[in-house]
Enzyme design. Structure first.
Site, mmCIF file in Angstrom:
data_model
loop_
_atom_site.group_PDB
_atom_site.id
_atom_site.type_symbol
_atom_site.label_atom_id
_atom_site.label_comp_id
_atom_site.label_asym_id
_atom_site.label_seq_id
_atom_site.Cartn_x
_atom_site.Cartn_y
_atom_site.Cartn_z
ATOM 1 N N ASN A 87 0.846 -1.193 0.000
ATOM 2 C CA ASN A 87 0.000 0.000 0.000
ATOM 3 C C ASN A 87 0.890 1.255 0.000
ATOM 4 O O ASN A 87 1.985 1.232 -0.556
ATOM 5 C CB ASN A 87 -1.008 -0.051 1.170
ATOM 6 C CG ASN A 87 -2.255 0.768 0.884
ATOM 7 O OD1 ASN A 87 -2.301 1.963 1.153
ATOM 8 N ND2 ASN A 87 -3.248 0.132 0.306
ATOM 9 N N ARG A 88 0.425 2.352 0.608
ATOM 10 C CA ARG A 88 1.083 3.633 0.370
ATOM 11 C C ARG A 88 1.957 4.081 1.547
ATOM 12 O O ARG A 88 1.683 3.739 2.696
ATOM 13 C CB ARG A 88 0.029 4.696 0.055
ATOM 14 C CG ARG A 88 -0.698 4.357 -1.233
ATOM 15 C CD ARG A 88 -1.664 5.392 -1.728
ATOM 16 N NE ARG A 88 -2.078 5.028 -3.090
ATOM 17 C CZ ARG A 88 -3.082 4.179 -3.374
ATOM 18 N NH1 ARG A 88 -3.776 3.624 -2.408
ATOM 19 N NH2 ARG A 88 -3.352 3.878 -4.621
ATOM 20 N N HIS B 65 -1.766 -9.943 -3.187
ATOM 21 C CA HIS B 65 -2.685 -9.040 -3.881
ATOM 22 C C HIS B 65 -3.506 -9.824 -4.919
ATOM 23 O O HIS B 65 -3.317 -9.678 -6.126
ATOM 24 C CB HIS B 65 -1.831 -7.957 -4.550
ATOM 25 C CG HIS B 65 -2.554 -6.724 -4.953
ATOM 26 N ND1 HIS B 65 -3.496 -6.698 -5.954
ATOM 27 C CD2 HIS B 65 -2.452 -5.447 -4.500
ATOM 28 C CE1 HIS B 65 -3.922 -5.453 -6.099
ATOM 29 N NE2 HIS B 65 -3.317 -4.679 -5.225
ATOM 30 N N ASP C 9 -11.579 1.150 -2.594
ATOM 31 C CA ASP C 9 -10.150 0.843 -2.475
ATOM 32 C C ASP C 9 -9.746 1.302 -1.085
ATOM 33 O O ASP C 9 -9.151 2.358 -0.918
ATOM 34 C CB ASP C 9 -9.340 1.551 -3.567
ATOM 35 C CG ASP C 9 -7.879 1.111 -3.555
ATOM 36 O OD1 ASP C 9 -7.560 0.150 -2.817
ATOM 37 O OD2 ASP C 9 -7.067 1.713 -4.261
ATOM 38 N N GLU D 196 -6.985 -8.054 0.115
ATOM 39 C CA GLU D 196 -5.575 -8.133 0.511
ATOM 40 C C GLU D 196 -5.459 -8.110 2.031
ATOM 41 O O GLU D 196 -5.823 -7.123 2.658
ATOM 42 C CB GLU D 196 -4.822 -6.928 -0.077
ATOM 43 C CG GLU D 196 -5.062 -6.709 -1.564
ATOM 44 C CD GLU D 196 -4.853 -5.243 -1.970
ATOM 45 O OE1 GLU D 196 -3.853 -4.636 -1.543
ATOM 46 O OE2 GLU D 196 -5.692 -4.699 -2.705
#
Ligand SMILES: *[C@@H]1O[C@H](CO)[C@@H](O)[C@H](O)[C@H]1NC(C)=O
Ligand SMILES: *[C@@H]1O[C@H](CO)[C@@H](O)[C@H](O)[C@H]1NC(C)=O
Ligand SMILES: *[C@@H]1O[C@H](CO)[C@@H](O)[C@H](O)[C@H]1NC(C)=O
Ligand SMILES: *[C@@H]1O[C@H](CO)[C@@H](O)[C@H](O)[C@H]1NC(C)=O
Length: 377
Positions: free
Chosen positions: A92-93, A199, A273, A340
């Site tokens: 992820n981020r 994922h 998301d 995920e």
């Protein structure tokens, strides 16, 4: 001397060529449960699952994950949809591709123990899925195989600017009764953040009778979703799912409030998301259940992770596998749902959560998820 060195070099090259040939990253390894309930295929590139065949309510096997017919597209597809690999070193981020150890809110760019990872998302505002070449785009090595199991190793030698070397071992196993299990064990030589996921993009109909997942039923044991900003990084707040389209505490069709999801995943994106935080531990009871009435295939997911990302694949536009009606037809928005198992996203920039994602000597990282397939009643 020169000749001896040359001979040594030549034999080294021969050796590495041999290892390489045996280990071409897009070679497929197939594992099958003895009872025939589940067959999965993998490539060492990203420790990626490329096909997953389970039986529908008619007794026919369907391939229920997205992917490519040519697996080298995992490396070359410019859209990089991340079809079913292990994602790391940090999934992820990461806000501004920056973090510090120990973690701090808004680390100063030139502060002590501050690390910068290449940014590859939202015009350079954040790092997505471990950097430009995260673990999903690395050549892992198969180190053991049987008819029901395969283990891949990846040595991450401070790639992408994270501190320290990480050794990661991903094992995929199938068992009688429709079970697929993936575990990842990682050790680090220095303090480093680790947050992994697998994922997988699911379509439990395999595109037979429906082109999207909006009628799949979804249950998520979660009453709070991580609130994110315009770069999809956490604000530090949580959204209470009560009376929102995020409420899947009782099973709902994924599309049950779809008109209310416009822009939730950043306009023009419609759908989801987001990171749902589980209300309970889910190592034995499923945290997520997904099923389709059409195929009758039901998926229960158990995990040692505290959260799950659910992405309804708004941005997809990639030719389908032949088995899914491709290649002249594409996977597009809502063709699949990626589910995920993960940690709290960007907890390394959100110290107010008190979530420790720093691993290193004396503290190994372990990730696991079990996917159990059955027929929905
Ligand atoms: C983001 O990181 C870069 C270094 O990669 C730094 O120059 C910049 O100041 C950081 N931005 C903020 C808002 O901290
Ligand atoms: C990974 O494997 C591909 C295909 O064999 C090869 O072209 C590439 O150089 C390898 N990458 C690394 C970093 O070894
Ligand atoms: C959602 O919006 C579309 C187009 O605006 C409309 O046709 C449809 O009936 C709406 N669905 C629901 C469930 O409100
Ligand atoms: C399918 O995807 C490919 C790759 O993104 C794209 O070039 C092509 O135009 C798409 N086809 C359709 C019908 O949209």
């Amino acid at each position: 001397m020169l000749r001896a060195a040359y001979v040594a070099l030549a034999s080294l090259l021969t050796l590495s060529t041999a290892v390489f040939a045996a280990d071409y990253p897009f070679d497929v390894t197939t594992i099958s449960a003895p009872d025939g309930s589940v067959t999965a295929k993998f490539v060492s590139f990203g420790a990626t699952m490329t096909e997953l065949w389970v039986k529908d309510k008619f007794g026919n096997a369907r391939d229920i994950i997205l992917g490519y017919d040519d697996n080298s597209r995992l490396l070359t597809d410019p859209d990089h949809p991340v079809f079913n690999p292990i994602v790391g070193r940090y999934a992820n981020r990461i806000k501004n591709g920056t973090f510090s150890i120990p973690i701090t809110k808004l680390p100063q760019p030139d502060g002590p123990n501050v690390y910068h990872i290449p940014t590859n998302d939202h015009d350079g505002q954040d790092t997505l899925h471990g950097g430009i070449y995260g673990w999903d785009r690395r050549n892992w090595t198969a180190i053991s195989k049987s008819k029901t199991s395969v283990t891949y190793h990846h040595l991450d030698a401070a790639d992408e600017g994270f501190p320290g070397t990480v050794n990661a071992y991903a094992t995929h196993t199938v068992q009688n009764g429709g079970i697929l299990k993936t575990t990842v064990h990682a050790t680090a030589t220095e303090k480093t953040p680790i947050m992994l996921t697998q994922h997988i993009y699911w379509n439990l109909d395999a595109f037979q009778g429906s082109d999207n997942i909006l009628n799949h039923h979804l249950h998520v044991d979660s009453s709070k979703v991580v609130a994110t900003d315009g770069d999809a990084v956490p604000t530090g707040d949580f959204i209470n799912v009560n009376d929102t389209p995020f409420d899947f505490r009782t099973p709902q069709k994924i599309g049950y409030k779809f008109n209310e999801t416009v822009g939730l995943c950043l306009a023009p994106c419609q759908g989801y998301d987001h990171c749902w935080i589980y209300d309970h531990a889910h190592e034995t009871n499923p945290g997520v259940t997904l099923w389709s009435d059409l195929s009758g295939i039901k998926l229960d997911i158990t995990t040692n992770q505290p959260a799950t990302q659910v992405y309804t694949a708004y941005w997809l536009n990639t030719p389908r596998k032949v088995v899914h009606g491709g290649p002249s037809v594409n996977y597009t928005s809502f063709s699949a749902v990626a589910i995920e198992q993960e940690g709290y996203i960007d907890a390394i920039n959100t110290p107010e959560w008190g979530v420790d994602q720093i691993y290193g000597p004396g503290k190994d990282f372990d990730w696991s998820a079990t996917y159990k397939f059955s027929i929905a009643p």
